[in-house]
Write an enzyme that holds these catalytic residues in place. Structure first.
Site, mmCIF file in Angstrom:
data_model
loop_
_atom_site.group_PDB
_atom_site.id
_atom_site.type_symbol
_atom_site.label_atom_id
_atom_site.label_comp_id
_atom_site.label_asym_id
_atom_site.label_seq_id
_atom_site.Cartn_x
_atom_site.Cartn_y
_atom_site.Cartn_z
ATOM 1 C CD GLU A 1 -2.786 -1.175 2.504
ATOM 2 O OE1 GLU A 1 -2.691 -0.283 3.348
ATOM 3 O OE2 GLU A 1 -3.616 -2.096 2.599
ATOM 4 C CD GLU B 1 -4.884 -7.723 2.191
ATOM 5 O OE1 GLU B 1 -5.736 -6.988 2.699
ATOM 6 O OE2 GLU B 1 -3.660 -7.449 2.247
HETATM 7 O O1 LIG Z 1 -9.300 -1.894 2.206
HETATM 8 C C1 LIG Z 1 -8.581 -0.919 2.794
HETATM 9 C C2 LIG Z 1 -9.063 0.390 2.860
HETATM 10 C C3 LIG Z 1 -8.321 1.351 3.491
HETATM 11 C C4 LIG Z 1 -7.125 1.019 4.080
HETATM 12 C C5 LIG Z 1 -6.649 -0.291 4.003
HETATM 13 C C6 LIG Z 1 -7.368 -1.241 3.347
HETATM 14 C C7 LIG Z 1 -6.925 -2.672 3.262
HETATM 15 N N1 LIG Z 1 -5.738 -2.978 4.019
HETATM 16 C C8 LIG Z 1 -5.615 -4.395 4.306
HETATM 17 C C9 LIG Z 1 -6.731 -4.760 5.202
HETATM 18 C C10 LIG Z 1 -6.596 -5.359 6.354
HETATM 19 C C11 LIG Z 1 -5.248 -5.633 6.913
HETATM 20 O O2 LIG Z 1 -5.275 -6.732 7.798
HETATM 21 C C12 LIG Z 1 -4.282 -5.916 5.775
HETATM 22 O O3 LIG Z 1 -2.982 -6.159 6.291
HETATM 23 C C13 LIG Z 1 -4.215 -4.731 4.838
HETATM 24 O O4 LIG Z 1 -3.363 -5.066 3.758
#
Ligand SMILES: Oc1ccccc1CN[C@@H]1C=C[C@@H](O)[C@H](O)[C@H]1O
Length: 328
Positions: free
Chosen positions: A131, A238
């Site tokens: 990210e 994910e």
């Molecule tokens: O969908 C999003 C929207 C905004 C910020 C981050 C995300 C997703 N971010 C994810 C989500 C959960 C965490 O456990 C993961 O490590 C991360 O990669």
């Protein structure tokens, strides 16, 4: 008797699930039967592996590897360099002032090398960097302490260190909103720049935090085509399909309505039809959980608001969506 999900997809791609220290046990039967890859939801993030400088805490991640190896499951490593869930000590001197470039690179190297070496040959894919692309219109890279102190180089440095520690592991750049046309082009720009510089990057992780209203199949297809045009593997890392649109803050539901479930079934059916079409470039599909009994979405974006994003319900039984995935 429902068929095994991963067995059904053995000619397509591995089917994975994110697990945490609780769900590793509470979802064990579904994990054994339906998934052939696991990812630590939180237990392999920097803050949980090296909470203090030089203090590595591997008990929980080791337990996951023990389960994986006892049950012939592969492991995805998540994640080595991220702006979130990373202790402040990485970026500070003892007196609280900002750390130097050299010191931060040394700390990044120590973290990545220690973690990747411990599981060398046991992780088939690492989310090396997570990210770093900005969601803000017109902004390329997300502001972070990594970027402030090291500049854009921190990204390629992380990949080089990870590759040196485990030359056999496939190294991924991982991000969300990956199918949004503007963010897609920024991710493409970053990954192409890494590839063009000869950085050891092998794949793009599409987090695929989708919902029953979006993204469109056309946008997902365009993202798959764009990223794979770089000659890289793609993995959905994910996957969950929220029953709420991201901006929908409603909190009135105690269970999903029939209408929402029917929409979700339709979306899962469309999504997996598309994924099977791209079996040649997709090397893994991992759900960000196992059953509706637990999901991080029950606290994001609305804290305490239950969600039902998976193909197994709160009683760990297959939903109609499951049957859409296996009846092809
Ligand atoms: O969908 C999003 C929207 C905004 C910020 C981050 C995300 C997703 N971010 C994810 C989500 C959960 C965490 O456990 C993961 O490590 C991360 O990669």
């Amino acid at each position: 008797m429902p068929p095994s999900l991963y067995a059904k997809y053995k000619d397509y791609f591995p089917i994975g699930a994110a697990v945490n220290s609780k769900t590793l046990h509470s979802e064990q039967e579904l994990l054994k039967k339906h998934f052939n890859s696991i990812t630590a939801e939180n237990e392999m993030k920097p803050i949980l592996l090296q909470p203090q400088e030089g203090i590595f805490t591997f008990e929980k991640s080791d337990e996951m590897f023990a389960f994986a190896e006892a049950n012939n499951k592969m492991v995805r490593g998540h994640t080595l360099v991220w702006h979130n869930q990373t202790p402040d000590w990485f970026f500070e001197n003892e007196d609280g002032t900002q750390v130097s470039r050299e010191k931060l690179i040394e700390r990044m190297e120590t973290h990545i090398t220690t973690v990747v070496s411990r599981y060398k040959g046991r992780v088939y894919a690492w989310d090396v960097v997570n990210e770093v692309i900005s969601d803000h219109e017109g902004e390329y890279l997300r502001k972070s302490k990594w970027l402030d102190i090291l500049g854009e180089d921190f990204i390629s440095i992380a990949f080089e260190i990870a590759h040196k520690a485990d030359p056999e592991a496939s190294l991924f750049y991982n991000d969300y909103n990956e199918s949004d046309p503007e963010k897609r082009e920024k991710i493409y720009r970053l990954v192409k720049s890494l590839k063009d510089k000869g950085v050891p990057i092998h794949g793009v992780g599409l987090q695929a935090h989708w919902n029953i209203y979006g993204p469109t199949i056309d946008d997902i297809r365009a993202a798959i085509e764009r990223y794979s045009s770089l000659g890289l593997q793609l993995q959905l890392t994910e996957l969950d399909v929220s029953v709420f649109e991201h901006g929908d803050k409603r909190t009135d539901l105690t269970e999903p309505t029939e209408e929402l479930l029917e929409l979700q079934e339709k979306r899962y059916d469309e999504f997996f039809k598309l994924l099977r079409e791209y079996r040649d470039v997709i090397t893994g599909v991992t759900f960000w959980g196992v059953s509706d009994r637990y999901t991080w979405l029950s606290d994001f974006p609305v804290r305490g608001r239950k969600n039902w994003p998976f193909v197994f319900d709160v009683d760990q039984n297959p939903k109609e969506s499951f049957w859409k995935l296996v009846n092809f």
